[in-house]
Design a protein around this motif. Sequence first.
Motif, PDB file in Angstrom:
ATOM      1  N   LYS A 242      24.253  24.878 -14.113  1.00  0.00           N
ATOM      2  CA  LYS A 242      24.565  25.860 -13.070  1.00  0.00           C
ATOM      3  C   LYS A 242      26.068  25.960 -12.832  1.00  0.00           C
ATOM      4  N   LEU A 243      26.731  24.805 -12.811  1.00  0.00           N
ATOM      5  CA  LEU A 243      28.174  24.798 -12.598  1.00  0.00           C
ATOM      6  C   LEU A 243      28.911  25.485 -13.732  1.00  0.00           C
ATOM      7  N   VAL A 244      28.464  25.250 -14.964  1.00  0.00           N
ATOM      8  CA  VAL A 244      29.107  25.891 -16.121  1.00  0.00           C
ATOM      9  C   VAL A 244      28.922  27.405 -16.088  1.00  0.00           C
ATOM     10  N   GLU A 245      27.712  27.882 -15.696  1.00  0.00           N
ATOM     11  CA  GLU A 245      27.473  29.324 -15.596  1.00  0.00           C
ATOM     12  C   GLU A 245      28.357  29.972 -14.547  1.00  0.00           C
ATOM     13  N   LYS A 246      28.514  29.299 -13.401  1.00  0.00           N
ATOM     14  CA  LYS A 246      29.386  29.860 -12.357  1.00  0.00           C
ATOM     15  C   LYS A 246      30.837  29.928 -12.819  1.00  0.00           C
ATOM     16  N   ILE A 247      31.276  28.896 -13.539  1.00  0.00           N
ATOM     17  CA  ILE A 247      32.657  28.898 -14.047  1.00  0.00           C
ATOM     18  C   ILE A 247      32.861  30.029 -15.039  1.00  0.00           C
ATOM     19  N   LYS A 248      31.846  30.285 -15.903  1.00  0.00           N
ATOM     20  CA  LYS A 248      31.946  31.388 -16.853  1.00  0.00           C
ATOM     21  C   LYS A 248      32.029  32.728 -16.146  1.00  0.00           C
ATOM     22  N   GLU A 249      31.232  32.911 -15.072  1.00  0.00           N
ATOM     23  CA  GLU A 249      31.279  34.165 -14.329  1.00  0.00           C
ATOM     24  C   GLU A 249      32.631  34.379 -13.670  1.00  0.00           C
TER      25      GLU A 249
ATOM     26  N   GLN B 144       0.811  -1.208   0.000  1.00  0.00           N
ATOM     27  CA  GLN B 144       0.000   0.000   0.000  1.00  0.00           C
ATOM     28  C   GLN B 144       0.859   1.278   0.000  1.00  0.00           C
ATOM     29  N   HIS B 145       2.075   1.277   0.624  1.00  0.00           N
ATOM     30  CA  HIS B 145       2.950   2.460   0.735  1.00  0.00           C
ATOM     31  C   HIS B 145       4.315   2.156   0.115  1.00  0.00           C
ATOM     32  N   PRO B 146       4.393   2.083  -1.179  1.00  0.00           N
ATOM     33  CA  PRO B 146       5.701   1.836  -1.811  1.00  0.00           C
ATOM     34  C   PRO B 146       6.585   3.076  -1.698  1.00  0.00           C
ATOM     35  N   THR B 147       7.899   2.892  -1.661  1.00  0.00           N
ATOM     36  CA  THR B 147       8.852   4.017  -1.597  1.00  0.00           C
ATOM     37  C   THR B 147       8.966   4.658  -2.966  1.00  0.00           C
ATOM     38  N   MET B 148       9.023   6.067  -2.952  1.00  0.00           N
ATOM     39  CA  MET B 148       9.101   6.842  -4.194  1.00  0.00           C
ATOM     40  C   MET B 148      10.562   6.951  -4.621  1.00  0.00           C
ATOM     41  N   GLU B 149      10.995   6.087  -5.468  1.00  0.00           N
ATOM     42  CA  GLU B 149      12.363   6.133  -5.976  1.00  0.00           C
ATOM     43  C   GLU B 149      12.403   6.921  -7.285  1.00  0.00           C
ATOM     44  N   PRO B 150      13.391   7.830  -7.502  1.00  0.00           N
ATOM     45  CA  PRO B 150      13.460   8.611  -8.751  1.00  0.00           C
ATOM     46  C   PRO B 150      13.745   7.720  -9.954  1.00  0.00           C
ATOM     47  N   THR B 151      13.085   8.078 -11.037  1.00  0.00           N
ATOM     48  CA  THR B 151      13.288   7.331 -12.269  1.00  0.00           C
ATOM     49  C   THR B 151      14.554   7.787 -12.958  1.00  0.00           C
ATOM     50  N   LYS B 152      14.916   7.137 -14.014  1.00  0.00           N
ATOM     51  CA  LYS B 152      16.132   7.486 -14.746  1.00  0.00           C
ATOM     52  C   LYS B 152      15.998   8.837 -15.430  1.00  0.00           C
ATOM     53  N   GLU B 153      14.782   9.188 -15.914  1.00  0.00           N
ATOM     54  CA  GLU B 153      14.585  10.476 -16.582  1.00  0.00           C
ATOM     55  C   GLU B 153      14.766  11.639 -15.623  1.00  0.00           C
ATOM     56  N   THR B 154      14.188  11.535 -14.426  1.00  0.00           N
ATOM     57  CA  THR B 154      14.351  12.609 -13.446  1.00  0.00           C
ATOM     58  C   THR B 154      15.802  12.746 -13.006  1.00  0.00           C
ATOM     59  N   GLN B 155      16.490  11.631 -12.879  1.00  0.00           N
ATOM     60  CA  GLN B 155      17.910  11.699 -12.537  1.00  0.00           C
ATOM     61  C   GLN B 155      18.721  12.435 -13.598  1.00  0.00           C
ATOM     62  N   LYS B 156      18.416  12.149 -14.866  1.00  0.00           N
ATOM     63  CA  LYS B 156      19.119  12.838 -15.954  1.00  0.00           C
ATOM     64  C   LYS B 156      18.840  14.343 -15.920  1.00  0.00           C
ATOM     65  N   GLU B 157      17.565  14.722 -15.687  1.00  0.00           N
ATOM     66  CA  GLU B 157      17.222  16.137 -15.626  1.00  0.00           C
ATOM     67  C   GLU B 157      17.943  16.853 -14.497  1.00  0.00           C
ATOM     68  N   LEU B 158      17.995  16.214 -13.317  1.00  0.00           N
ATOM     69  CA  LEU B 158      18.701  16.821 -12.184  1.00  0.00           C
ATOM     70  C   LEU B 158      20.192  16.985 -12.474  1.00  0.00           C
ATOM     71  N   ILE B 159      20.777  15.985 -13.103  1.00  0.00           N
ATOM     72  CA  ILE B 159      22.206  16.064 -13.426  1.00  0.00           C
ATOM     73  C   ILE B 159      22.473  17.170 -14.432  1.00  0.00           C
TER      74      ILE B 159
ATOM     75  N   GLU C 170      20.646  19.893 -14.966  1.00  0.00           N
ATOM     76  CA  GLU C 170      20.446  21.189 -14.314  1.00  0.00           C
ATOM     77  C   GLU C 170      21.647  21.582 -13.467  1.00  0.00           C
ATOM     78  N   ALA C 171      22.176  20.641 -12.689  1.00  0.00           N
ATOM     79  CA  ALA C 171      23.352  20.923 -11.863  1.00  0.00           C
ATOM     80  C   ALA C 171      24.566  21.241 -12.724  1.00  0.00           C
ATOM     81  N   THR C 172      24.709  20.534 -13.853  1.00  0.00           N
ATOM     82  CA  THR C 172      25.838  20.791 -14.752  1.00  0.00           C
ATOM     83  C   THR C 172      25.757  22.186 -15.358  1.00  0.00           C
TER      84      THR C 172
END
Length: 308
Positions: free
Chosen positions: A56-63, A35-50, A52-54
């Motif tokens: 942001k890191l590139v923008e900071k390096i450019k600044e 009835q209460h399965p754990t919400m594990e992130p899918t592969k698509e959401t993991q790719k999106e998070l990665i 987005e973080a990449t």
Amino acid sequence: MDTQPIMNTDNIISNDNILNDSKENAQPTIEQHHQHPTMEPTKETQKELIEEATNKLVEKIKEVTANPSTQNDKDHVEKKRQAKNIENPFKNLTHRVTQLVYWENPTHSGAILAASLSFLIFTAYYSLFNTFFALAAILIGVNWIYVMGFKQFQSLINQKPVNPHEHLLVNKPWYIEREDAEKYLDSIIDTANFVLLEAQKIALVDDPMRTMRHVVMFYILWTLGTWISFRTLFGIGLILSFSTPITYQKNKEFVDEKLYQFNKFLRSHFDRGLTMAKQHSGGVYEKAKSFAVTKGLVNDDKTAKKEE
């Protein structure tokens, strides 16, 4: 012999009951897990998070690794834009001064001229320092006598002694409002910035003729200052400022013609001086180059070609 098998059957029955109880207790946990399965992130959401973080890191390096010259150019453009936006704070004052020197209101202009000349003559014989403190002592002393006499008069007629300036102290005190002070400070800063920018344009030769006019004016004032005192020079300038504009207005055509001829004469001599300076500087350059070649400090282009 007959009692032993009976005991074994009882043990078997009890063990079966324990097993059934354990199964019943375990079933709800399994159902709850479904009835209460754990919400594990899918592969698509993991790719999106990665991604987005990449990003942001590139923008900071450019600044961080931005070209400082580009940043300085941006700052220079911004400062230049702000310098252009500074308006002339003397516009209203110029209009009032024009009204005075052209005698649009003769009574007003005559009163100001007479007061200014009287001030100059007075300061020639009396010190401003002594005058200020003498007036302060006299005025405050006279006012003290007036207040104390008024209170004594009220006490004689059986009234409560009251300071005659009480309404001024309570209702109209003299102090500077913060908002007014900020306005005055802003106007002072704008005036100072405008004067500084104009002085930079004159000193850095933004307009050659304008700079030359100021050089001539400062030289004339410098020469006159060695002959006469500053007070006398200021008085002469005050008289000329109230007499020259009205005279020019009455003889405008004649004066404009003479000024045009003088300006043309000055510009021709200025251009001639520039050409002579260029020729002289070119001759000096050639002499310096030939001297450096003879001393072996610099290789001559012609000799280098012959050697090749």
